[in-house]
Write a protein that holds these residues in place. Structure first.
Motif, short mmCIF file in Angstrom:
data_model
loop_
_atom_site.label_atom_id
_atom_site.label_comp_id
_atom_site.label_asym_id
_atom_site.label_seq_id
_atom_site.Cartn_x
_atom_site.Cartn_y
_atom_site.Cartn_z
N GLY A 55 6.81 90.54 46.53
CA GLY A 55 8.12 89.58 46.17
C GLY A 55 8.59 89.70 44.95
N ASP A 56 7.62 89.68 44.12
CA ASP A 56 8.26 89.36 42.56
C ASP A 56 8.51 90.80 42.06
N PHE A 57 7.66 91.91 42.47
CA PHE A 57 8.12 93.32 42.39
C PHE A 57 9.56 93.67 42.89
N VAL A 58 10.05 93.26 44.03
CA VAL A 58 11.09 93.68 44.89
C VAL A 58 12.08 92.78 43.87
N GLY A 59 11.85 91.47 43.67
CA GLY A 59 12.86 90.73 42.86
C GLY A 59 13.04 91.31 41.52
N THR A 76 17.69 93.73 54.08
CA THR A 76 16.33 93.74 54.34
C THR A 76 15.49 93.52 53.56
N ILE A 77 15.79 94.11 52.12
CA ILE A 77 15.01 94.15 50.87
C ILE A 77 14.81 92.57 50.58
N VAL A 78 15.92 91.81 50.54
CA VAL A 78 15.90 90.28 50.39
C VAL A 78 15.03 89.68 51.21
N THR A 79 15.11 90.03 52.43
CA THR A 79 14.30 89.20 53.67
C THR A 79 12.67 89.51 53.33
N MET A 80 12.48 90.63 53.02
CA MET A 80 11.02 91.18 52.68
C MET A 80 10.45 90.29 51.63
N SER A 81 11.41 90.08 50.55
CA SER A 81 10.89 89.26 49.37
C SER A 81 10.53 88.10 49.90
N LEU A 82 11.59 87.31 50.64
CA LEU A 82 11.68 85.97 51.25
C LEU A 82 10.20 85.81 52.24
N VAL A 83 10.10 86.74 53.03
CA VAL A 83 8.94 86.57 53.97
C VAL A 83 7.42 86.72 53.20
#
Length: 120
Positions: free
Chosen positions: A67-71, A91-98
């Motif tokens: 999540g931090d990496f994607v953020g 999809t990228i934002v959703t992955m980070s939230l999940v």
């Protein structure tokens, strides 16, 4: 089908820290006209090296904090004025939230380690 394969490559490169493929896929998902690809690639390399170390683990030996990496990747995308396809961005934002929700339930859960077998 080709976008599904490209997104698969993107996810796998996130998990493994493959900077070249990660950068290439992000640029392919971009809909903006002009991007300084060299500068963007340098920022993605620095970000990836910060979050992903050897053996699909974080540099400190713990699990990759996806999540931090994607953020941080999203901040680099904004910095370089990329405009990702809507389906990819959401999809990228959703992955980070999940990943954040999973970490609240089980702080020791290794999202990357659990995901890698699905890429085979």
């Amino acid at each position: 089908p080709i976008w599904r394969e490209k997104f698969h490559d993107f996810l796998f490169s996130l998990c493994t820290g493959n900077v070249r493929t990660l950068t290439q896929r992000l640029l392919e998902f971009n809909e903006a006209k002009e991007v300084d690809e060299k500068s963007f690639a340098q920022d993605i390399r620095a970000t990836t090296e910060k979050w992903v170390g050897i053996g699909n683990r974080a540099p400190n030996g713990g699990p990759v904090m996806l999540g931090d990496f994607v953020g941080e990747i999203l901040f680099k995308i904004q910095k370089h004025h990329l405009h990702l396809r809507g389906d990819v961005a959401s999809t990228i934002v959703t992955m980070s939230l999940v990943e954040g929700l999973v970490k609240q339930l089980d702080p020791d859960f290794d999202v990357v380690g659990a995901a890698l077998p699905y890429f085979a």
